[in-house]
Design a protein around this motif. Structure first.
Motif, PDB file in Angstrom:
ATOM      1  N   HIS A 164       1.492   4.732  -9.165  1.00  0.00           N
ATOM      2  CA  HIS A 164       1.509   3.325  -8.757  1.00  0.00           C
ATOM      3  C   HIS A 164       0.783   2.450  -9.786  1.00  0.00           C
ATOM      4  CE1 HIS A 164       1.851  -0.123  -6.189  1.00  0.00           C
ATOM      5  NE2 HIS A 164       0.552  -0.287  -6.165  1.00  0.00           N
TER       6      HIS A 164
ATOM      7  N   HIS B  69      -1.946  15.409  -4.664  1.00  0.00           N
ATOM      8  CA  HIS B  69      -0.751  14.621  -4.344  1.00  0.00           C
ATOM      9  C   HIS B  69      -1.111  13.140  -4.247  1.00  0.00           C
ATOM     10  CE1 HIS B  69       2.875  14.075  -1.375  1.00  0.00           C
ATOM     11  NE2 HIS B  69       2.951  13.276  -2.403  1.00  0.00           N
ATOM     12  N   GLU B  70      -2.172  12.847  -3.524  1.00  0.00           N
ATOM     13  CA  GLU B  70      -2.589  11.458  -3.363  1.00  0.00           C
ATOM     14  C   GLU B  70      -3.012  10.846  -4.699  1.00  0.00           C
ATOM     15  OE1 GLU B  70      -5.560   8.865  -0.562  1.00  0.00           O
ATOM     16  OE2 GLU B  70      -4.665  10.703   0.229  1.00  0.00           O
ATOM     17  N   SER B  71      -3.709  11.624  -5.511  1.00  0.00           N
ATOM     18  CA  SER B  71      -4.144  11.150  -6.826  1.00  0.00           C
ATOM     19  C   SER B  71      -2.940  10.852  -7.716  1.00  0.00           C
ATOM     20  CB  SER B  71      -5.043  12.199  -7.479  1.00  0.00           C
ATOM     21  OG  SER B  71      -5.349  11.838  -8.801  1.00  0.00           O
TER      22      SER B  71
ATOM     23  N   MET C  24       0.072  10.029  -6.690  1.00  0.00           N
ATOM     24  CA  MET C  24       0.727   8.817  -6.181  1.00  0.00           C
ATOM     25  C   MET C  24       0.000   7.573  -6.692  1.00  0.00           C
ATOM     26  SD  MET C  24       1.939   9.570  -2.264  1.00  0.00           S
ATOM     27  CE  MET C  24       0.365  10.164  -1.656  1.00  0.00           C
ATOM     28  N   ASP C  25      -1.337   7.590  -6.607  1.00  0.00           N
ATOM     29  CA  ASP C  25      -2.124   6.447  -7.076  1.00  0.00           C
ATOM     30  C   ASP C  25      -1.919   6.227  -8.573  1.00  0.00           C
ATOM     31  OD1 ASP C  25      -3.180   5.809  -4.593  1.00  0.00           O
ATOM     32  OD2 ASP C  25      -4.973   7.044  -4.886  1.00  0.00           O
TER      33      ASP C  25
ATOM     34  N   ARG D 275       0.950   8.312   3.176  1.00  0.00           N
ATOM     35  CA  ARG D 275       0.018   9.091   4.013  1.00  0.00           C
ATOM     36  C   ARG D 275       0.379   8.916   5.492  1.00  0.00           C
ATOM     37  NH1 ARG D 275      -4.047  12.088   4.086  1.00  0.00           N
ATOM     38  NH2 ARG D 275      -4.766  11.968   1.966  1.00  0.00           N
TER      39      ARG D 275
ATOM     40  N   ASP E 125       0.838  -1.199   0.000  1.00  0.00           N
ATOM     41  CA  ASP E 125       0.000   0.000   0.000  1.00  0.00           C
ATOM     42  C   ASP E 125       0.874   1.251   0.000  1.00  0.00           C
ATOM     43  OD1 ASP E 125      -1.996   1.906   0.215  1.00  0.00           O
ATOM     44  OD2 ASP E 125      -2.511   1.417   2.293  1.00  0.00           O
TER      45      ASP E 125
ATOM     46  N   THR F 213       0.546   4.275  -1.322  1.00  0.00           N
ATOM     47  CA  THR F 213      -0.119   5.550  -1.030  1.00  0.00           C
ATOM     48  C   THR F 213      -0.480   5.637   0.448  1.00  0.00           C
ATOM     49  OG1 THR F 213      -0.973   5.646  -3.283  1.00  0.00           O
ATOM     50  CG2 THR F 213      -2.058   7.050  -1.653  1.00  0.00           C
TER      51      THR F 213
END
Length: 189
Positions: A182, A174-176, A178-179, A160, A154, A156
């Protein structure tokens, strides 16, 4: 990446990868945290010069050379944050031995794989002992211990967790990103 900034101090664990130097290894690993502070003062000065004009940016070092001297690093750079990726020593020790032997081939004809293995095991023991003392010595807020498999399973969520621990905001963008990275990574399972 951090080697050149510690090199002027002659107190640099990466030097151990270049040649069989048992006396130097014994001396270096025997240094106290106080004896390593000048080396990290030099290191911090180098970072400050590199950072000139970019003071708002965060530095990330992935160099393992700091593993043995995190106390003096935190003494000189008290705002540093340490993330330790815990991996299976049965995998990392042989891999590190192989890396050291490969590096040494460029600098020396004196190859001693058995001695390299003993050195790496000893360095690992010192590192584990010193790292375990960090929280006891009041550095719990600066340190996060993560299992490497958590990062693999995991990424992301692990990033976090790191950000949450150290109070660093993670935007939705930022999270988007990273996803998205990946999902496009050919090495992801």
């Amino acid at each position: 990446e951090c080697y050149p900034l510690l090199a002027p101090s002659f107190r640099n664990p990466q030097t151990l990868a270049m040649a069989h130097m048992p006396t130097y290894a014994e001396w270096l690993m025997g240094l106290s945290a106080d004896q390593m502070v000048p080396a990290y003062q030099c290191y911090a000065q180098g970072l400050a010069m590199l950072n000139a004009g970019h003071e708002s940016q965060r530095w990330v070092s992935k160099s393992p050379i700091h593993c043995w001297f995190i106390e003096p690093l935190l003494h000189v750079c008290p705002d540093a944050r340490i993330v330790r990726m815990r991996r299976d020593p049965a995998e990392t020790i042989p891999s590190t031995c192989s890396l050291y032997e490969t590096i040494r081939a460029a600098y020396s004809d004196n190859h001693r794989p058995a001695e390299t293995g003993k050195l790496i095991v000893r360095l690992y023991e010192i590192y584990v002992g010193r790292f375990s003392n960090l929280v006891q010595n009041g550095h719990g807020a600066n340190v996060l211990d993560i299992d490497y498999q958590d990062l693999v399973q995991d990424p992301t969520g692990t990033v976090r967790l790191i950000h949450d621990k150290f109070g660093i905001p993670v935007s939705d963008e930022h999270e988007s990103r990273m996803d998205q990275w990946h999902s496009n990574d050919p090495y992801s399972s």
